[in-house]
Write an enzyme that holds these catalytic residues in place. Structure first.
Site, PDB file in Angstrom:
ATOM      1  N   SER A   1      61.382  35.033 -11.583  1.00 46.19           N
ATOM      2  CA  SER A   1      61.134  35.617 -10.259  1.00 46.19           C
ATOM      3  C   SER A   1      59.881  35.099  -9.556  1.00 46.19           C
ATOM      4  O   SER A   1      59.687  35.375  -8.375  1.00 46.19           O
ATOM      5  CB  SER A   1      61.037  37.134 -10.364  1.00 46.19           C
ATOM      6  OG  SER A   1      62.326  37.661 -10.487  1.00 46.19           O
TER       7      SER A   1
ATOM      8  N   LYS B   1      60.536  33.332  -6.433  1.00 44.90           N
ATOM      9  CA  LYS B   1      60.857  34.051  -5.189  1.00 44.90           C
ATOM     10  C   LYS B   1      59.769  33.848  -4.135  1.00 44.90           C
ATOM     11  O   LYS B   1      60.051  33.831  -2.942  1.00 44.90           O
ATOM     12  CB  LYS B   1      61.054  35.545  -5.478  1.00 44.90           C
ATOM     13  CG  LYS B   1      62.312  35.851  -6.323  1.00 44.90           C
ATOM     14  CD  LYS B   1      62.422  37.337  -6.642  1.00 44.90           C
ATOM     15  CE  LYS B   1      63.776  37.762  -7.171  1.00 44.90           C
ATOM     16  NZ  LYS B   1      64.057  37.469  -8.563  1.00 44.90           N
TER      17      LYS B   1
ATOM     18  N   TYR C   1      70.248  30.538  -6.102  1.00 46.74           N
ATOM     19  CA  TYR C   1      69.291  31.549  -6.600  1.00 46.74           C
ATOM     20  C   TYR C   1      69.019  31.354  -8.108  1.00 46.74           C
ATOM     21  O   TYR C   1      67.865  31.349  -8.544  1.00 46.74           O
ATOM     22  CB  TYR C   1      69.841  32.956  -6.319  1.00 46.74           C
ATOM     23  CG  TYR C   1      69.082  34.059  -7.024  1.00 46.74           C
ATOM     24  CD1 TYR C   1      67.873  34.528  -6.517  1.00 46.74           C
ATOM     25  CD2 TYR C   1      69.551  34.615  -8.222  1.00 46.74           C
ATOM     26  CE1 TYR C   1      67.160  35.525  -7.173  1.00 46.74           C
ATOM     27  CE2 TYR C   1      68.847  35.608  -8.887  1.00 46.74           C
ATOM     28  CZ  TYR C   1      67.645  36.061  -8.359  1.00 46.74           C
ATOM     29  OH  TYR C   1      66.938  37.027  -9.016  1.00 46.74           O
TER      30      TYR C   1
ATOM     31  N   TYR D   1      57.461  44.822  -8.697  1.00 50.26           N
ATOM     32  CA  TYR D   1      58.524  45.837  -8.627  1.00 50.26           C
ATOM     33  C   TYR D   1      57.929  47.243  -8.630  1.00 50.26           C
ATOM     34  O   TYR D   1      56.996  47.522  -7.898  1.00 50.26           O
ATOM     35  CB  TYR D   1      59.533  45.625  -9.766  1.00 50.26           C
ATOM     36  CG  TYR D   1      59.854  44.180  -9.966  1.00 50.26           C
ATOM     37  CD1 TYR D   1      60.513  43.475  -8.954  1.00 50.26           C
ATOM     38  CD2 TYR D   1      59.448  43.488 -11.094  1.00 50.26           C
ATOM     39  CE1 TYR D   1      60.789  42.130  -9.105  1.00 50.26           C
ATOM     40  CE2 TYR D   1      59.722  42.137 -11.246  1.00 50.26           C
ATOM     41  CZ  TYR D   1      60.381  41.467 -10.248  1.00 50.26           C
ATOM     42  OH  TYR D   1      60.646  40.153 -10.394  1.00 50.26           O
TER      43      TYR D   1
ATOM     44  N   VAL E   1      60.595  37.436 -15.430  1.00 47.66           N
ATOM     45  CA  VAL E   1      61.040  37.913 -16.749  1.00 47.66           C
ATOM     46  C   VAL E   1      60.936  36.843 -17.840  1.00 47.66           C
ATOM     47  O   VAL E   1      61.186  37.128 -19.003  1.00 47.66           O
ATOM     48  CB  VAL E   1      62.464  38.518 -16.734  1.00 47.66           C
ATOM     49  CG1 VAL E   1      62.513  39.837 -15.996  1.00 47.66           C
ATOM     50  CG2 VAL E   1      63.491  37.536 -16.202  1.00 47.66           C
TER      51      VAL E   1
HETATM   52  N1  GLN Z   1      66.617  35.577 -12.690  1.00 48.25           N
HETATM   53  C1  GLN Z   1      66.220  36.927 -12.954  1.00 48.25           C
HETATM   54  C2  GLN Z   1      67.263  37.900 -12.412  1.00 48.25           C
HETATM   55  O1  GLN Z   1      67.840  37.637 -11.362  1.00 48.25           O
HETATM   56  C3  GLN Z   1      64.891  37.158 -12.314  1.00 48.25           C
HETATM   57  C4  GLN Z   1      64.345  38.540 -12.584  1.00 48.25           C
HETATM   58  C5  GLN Z   1      62.864  38.564 -12.783  1.00 48.25           C
HETATM   59  O2  GLN Z   1      62.210  37.584 -13.131  1.00 48.25           O
HETATM   60  N2  GLN Z   1      62.315  39.744 -12.626  1.00 48.25           N
HETATM   61  O3  GLN Z   1      67.525  38.913 -12.993  1.00 48.25           O
END
Ligand code: GLN
Length: 304
Positions: free
Chosen positions: A64, A67, A189, A240, A258
């Site tokens: 993430s 992003k 994505y 988050y 993650v």
């Molecule tokens: N690729 C992961 C997902 O879409 C990214 C989530 C994350 O890093 N929090 O679930």
């Protein structure tokens, strides 16, 4: 500037004593293979000096954290029109939550939750000729490093188990907030999430958010207003439903993934990346958060 070298060595020593290192993400099968004992940290200060400890040269899945980079590219392309498609409020929900999306007519709360990044992916696909190549070149250009690449095995692994992301994308599509088809958007994505980088590479990419939009080679990627706003979104939405806790404990804008990576920065001073694959129950790196709390406490440096 504080003595980063000795501070990093103290931090690395202290976190290595922790017995509970959190749990490595397993819902993306490929990520579950990573050794939970890895720990790396790297700092890049405004003068371009790097300080590093541990496994800082080893590549990991940035997940993430990508992003922020997709947002940065899409924001540059659309300017303020981007906010017609995605909001800027913290969600207070886990990264893959769907309920707010239904309540708010397919306009995701912010670009740093999965739903928001899926809309940003759609925007990039609509505006780029070769989306995956162009995005990769954008990231490589900022870092000045052509060895940065996607990890196909992670992208494939995530596609196989990405049920919640398919659900989010379909819901957004039903509200007409995706212009391209779900499969194309999610393929992009998943590739963004699969970008593989070391702490030492990632810190160079995030240098632009610390250094008024300019990379280490002094090319400009973002104007000041956009840097300010992206940093504000990182502070309020980068972790988050633990964004408040991160601001409280660490006091820097940042973003987690993650894969166990965390980036954080103090504008005009330094940028830092930690990597420790074990996550806490909110999906953020347990030892990474601990290390960053120690860093801002020991140096007395934070945005507050
Ligand atoms: N690729 C992961 C997902 O879409 C990214 C989530 C994350 O890093 N929090 O679930």
């Amino acid at each position: 500037m504080p003595n980063f070298e000795s501070i990093l060595s103290t931090i690395a020593q202290e976190v290595s004593n922790e017995t509970d290192k959190g749990r490595v993400a397993s819902y993306i099968p490929e990520l579950s293979c990573v050794d939970p004992n890895k720990f790396g940290i790297s700092i890049l200060d405004k003068d371009g000096t790097t300080y590093a400890m541990g496994d800082s040269k080893e590549k990991f899945s940035i997940q993430s954290i990508s992003k922020v980079l997709a947002l940065s590219m899409a924001y540059s392309l659309l300017d303020e029109r981007i906010w017609e498609r995605v909001g800027v409020e913290p969600s207070g929900d886990p990264f893959n939550h769907l309920s707010l999306l239904e309540m708010e007519n397919g306009v995701p709360r912010n670009p740093l939750i999965n739903a928001g990044a899926i809309v940003v992916s759609d925007i990039l696909i609509s505006h780029l000729k070769h989306p995956k190549t162009d995005f990769l070149e954008y990231v490589r250009g900022i870092a000045g490093d052509n060895s940065i690449d996607y990890d196909e095995s992670v992208a494939v692994s995530e596609r196989k188990t990405g049920f919640r992301n398919y659900a989010a994308a379909n819901l957004i599509k039903s509200f007409d907030n995706l212009k391209n088809d779900v499969e194309t958007v999610l393929d992009f994505y998943f590739h963004c999430c699969s970008l593989s980088m070391s702490c030492e590479q990632l810190v160079k990419v995030f240098y632009i958010f610390m250094n008024r939009g300019n990379c280490l080679q002094n090319n400009n990627y973002l104007d000041l207003s956009k840097v300010k706003r992206i940093n504000a979104i990182m502070l309020t939405c980068g972790f988050y439903d633990e964004a408040g806790e991160f601001a409280f404990e660490v006091g820097l804008p940042g973003k987690s993934g993650v894969g166990g990576g965390i980036v954080a920065l103090l504008p005009n001073e330094f940028c830092v990346v930690t990597w420790s694959p074990g996550l806490n129950e909110k999906g953020n790196s347990k030892l990474g958060m601990m290390a960053l709390e120690k860093l801002t406490t020991m140096t007395g440096l934070s945005i507050f």
